[in-house]
Design a protein around this motif. Structure first.
Motif, mmCIF file in Angstrom:
data_model
loop_
_atom_site.group_PDB
_atom_site.id
_atom_site.type_symbol
_atom_site.label_atom_id
_atom_site.label_comp_id
_atom_site.label_asym_id
_atom_site.label_seq_id
_atom_site.Cartn_x
_atom_site.Cartn_y
_atom_site.Cartn_z
ATOM 1 N N LEU A 19 12.361 2.975 -0.546
ATOM 2 C CA LEU A 19 11.977 2.628 0.737
ATOM 3 C C LEU A 19 13.159 1.855 1.549
ATOM 4 N N ALA A 20 13.855 1.003 0.587
ATOM 5 C CA ALA A 20 14.952 0.254 1.215
ATOM 6 C C ALA A 20 15.863 1.362 1.426
ATOM 7 N N PHE A 21 16.087 2.268 0.572
ATOM 8 C CA PHE A 21 17.205 3.162 1.052
ATOM 9 C C PHE A 21 17.102 4.014 2.392
ATOM 10 N N ALA A 62 -0.817 3.701 -3.553
ATOM 11 C CA ALA A 62 -1.549 4.229 -4.636
ATOM 12 C C ALA A 62 -1.044 3.924 -6.140
ATOM 13 N N ALA A 63 0.298 3.476 -6.343
ATOM 14 C CA ALA A 63 0.879 3.299 -7.380
ATOM 15 C C ALA A 63 0.416 2.078 -8.135
ATOM 16 N N ARG A 64 0.338 2.052 -9.554
ATOM 17 C CA ARG A 64 -0.116 0.898 -10.291
ATOM 18 C C ARG A 64 0.987 0.460 -11.252
ATOM 19 N N ASP A 65 1.625 1.251 -11.729
ATOM 20 C CA ASP A 65 2.655 0.883 -12.809
ATOM 21 C C ASP A 65 3.987 0.283 -12.297
ATOM 22 N N ALA A 66 4.405 -0.893 -12.610
ATOM 23 C CA ALA A 66 5.183 -1.865 -12.152
ATOM 24 C C ALA A 66 6.618 -1.015 -11.862
ATOM 25 N N GLU A 67 7.000 -0.234 -12.786
ATOM 26 C CA GLU A 67 8.415 0.434 -12.840
ATOM 27 C C GLU A 67 8.352 1.439 -11.664
ATOM 28 N N VAL A 68 7.214 2.000 -11.556
ATOM 29 C CA VAL A 68 6.923 3.048 -10.370
ATOM 30 C C VAL A 68 6.946 2.457 -8.982
ATOM 31 N N CYS A 69 6.438 1.325 -8.948
ATOM 32 C CA CYS A 69 6.317 0.508 -7.677
ATOM 33 C C CYS A 69 7.760 0.013 -7.220
ATOM 34 N N SER A 75 10.589 1.528 -8.298
ATOM 35 C CA SER A 75 11.386 2.837 -7.960
ATOM 36 C C SER A 75 11.079 3.227 -6.486
ATOM 37 N N ILE A 76 9.738 3.182 -6.209
ATOM 38 C CA ILE A 76 9.364 3.603 -4.487
ATOM 39 C C ILE A 76 9.845 2.308 -3.724
ATOM 40 N N GLU A 77 9.859 1.122 -4.053
ATOM 41 C CA GLU A 77 10.531 0.155 -3.189
ATOM 42 C C GLU A 77 11.968 0.253 -2.947
ATOM 43 N N ASN A 93 6.301 7.622 1.137
ATOM 44 C CA ASN A 93 6.540 6.788 -0.009
ATOM 45 C C ASN A 93 5.699 5.568 0.404
ATOM 46 N N LYS A 94 5.364 5.137 1.385
ATOM 47 C CA LYS A 94 4.598 3.726 1.616
ATOM 48 C C LYS A 94 3.207 4.171 1.348
ATOM 49 N N GLN A 95 2.682 5.422 1.434
ATOM 50 C CA GLN A 95 1.204 5.990 0.933
ATOM 51 C C GLN A 95 1.423 5.980 -0.643
ATOM 52 N N ARG A 96 2.574 6.350 -1.068
ATOM 53 C CA ARG A 96 2.705 6.549 -2.797
ATOM 54 C C ARG A 96 2.567 5.333 -3.247
ATOM 55 N N ARG A 97 3.322 4.097 -2.548
ATOM 56 C CA ARG A 97 3.270 2.886 -3.011
ATOM 57 C C ARG A 97 1.863 2.036 -3.168
#
Length: 312
Positions: free
Chosen positions: A161-163, A147-154, A156-158, A141-145
């Protein structure tokens, strides 16, 4: 007098059994009722030992329940059985044939029972396994974060990661409590962590995935972890020695930890420098360092076990 052995070929749904010698065969469901019937089958044919391959976890229920019925059970390496089958001319492959091959292999190899793990050992292994999954998921998920550009996707990934971070801390706490509550594990942890660079996660992995540490020889523990070089000589030729097989989990973490410990331990550091000055390849140095560290930890575990035995 030869032992009577029941070979058991394990699949997700079925257990195929074959008695050696004698040739009696049967199929049972891979569930509690089927395993009880398998136990009765073994007992009725006078089997002294049930032998099965390690089958990615499908063998665990049968293994534990057979032991619960006081039926000794041994687990063997599937690759070794397959090579034995080819050497003995078993070219066909069906579940029923595989059961016969396993029984024949157990008899020829003189397979001994594999002691079942305690409930605490099973729970520790399960928690450590889950912790490794959580850490792996967090890395992905850190790797996905990144590469992510969309704020909503970021976002969701955050949240994910917190969970995962909360779960990681919870599992680490559970594992630490288990180790603290067990007199042997607590001693082993103190012994292992006396080496600077050996962290709590390393200790947990070794206890969960290499419980034989301190109980067998240095050569045997290195082979178990896949860190023992195998001879490759013939006549006057002395071939290169390579490592293979063994338990990937402990080996992988030893590769990482040995490099860290070598920064602080003068003996390991000097050992690595001697290999470097001799022009040894980097991978050979990594393997040698990991094996050296494992031998040190094995000696520390042996001393800790002896101290506990004297104290009690």
């Amino acid at each position: 007098m030869n032992r009577i052995i029941c070979g058991v070929d394990v699949s997700k749904d079925w257990l195929d059994a074959h008695v050696w010698p004698g040739g009696a065969a049967a199929r049972f469901a891979n569930d509690a009722a089927g395993i009880a019937a398998l136990w009765l089958f073994c007992r009725s044919h006078g089997a002294a030992l049930a032998v099965m391959e390690a089958s990615g976890g499908y063998e665990r229920l049968g293994f534990m329940l057979l032991w619960a019925h006081d039926m000794p059970c041994g687990v063997v390496n599937a690759k070794s059985v397959r090579r034995f089958a080819e050497a003995m001319g078993y070219l066909e492959k069906t579940d029923r044939i595989d059961a016969a091959v396993i029984a024949h292999y157990g008899a020829v190899k003189n397979t001994v029972p594999t002691p079942p793990p305690s409930a605490a050992q099973q729970r520790l292994a399960a928690l450590v396994g889950r912790l490794c999954q959580i850490v792996g998921d967090a890395t992905i998920n850190k790797q996905r974060r990144s590469a992510a550009r969309d704020a909503e996707v970021c976002a969701s990934i955050e949240a994910m990661l917190a969970f995962l971070k909360r779960e990681q801390r919870r599992l680490e706490g559970e594992i630490a409590s288990m180790i603290d509550d067990d007199p042997l594990w607590a001693r082993l942890e103190r012994a292992f962590r006396s080496l600077k660079g050996v962290a709590a996660r390393t200790v947990a992995r070794l206890m969960a995935e290499l419980p034989e540490i301190g109980l067998i020889s240095n050569k045997a523990i290195a082979k178990l972890a896949g860190l023992a070089p195998f001879a490759n000589d013939s006549g006057k030729r002395t071939g290169n020695r390579h490592v293979r097989g063994g338990r990937a989990g402990p080996r992988g973490i030893l590769f990482i930890v040995a490099a860290i410990v070598a920064k602080f331990d003068p003996h390991l550091k000097a050992f690595a420098q001697r290999l470097q000055q001799a022009g040894k390849p980097k991978m050979l140095i990594r393997i040698a360092l990991a094996r050296k560290l494992l031998v040190i930890l094995n000696a520390k575990a042996r001393d800790a076990r002896n101290e506990l035995a004297i104290a009690t």
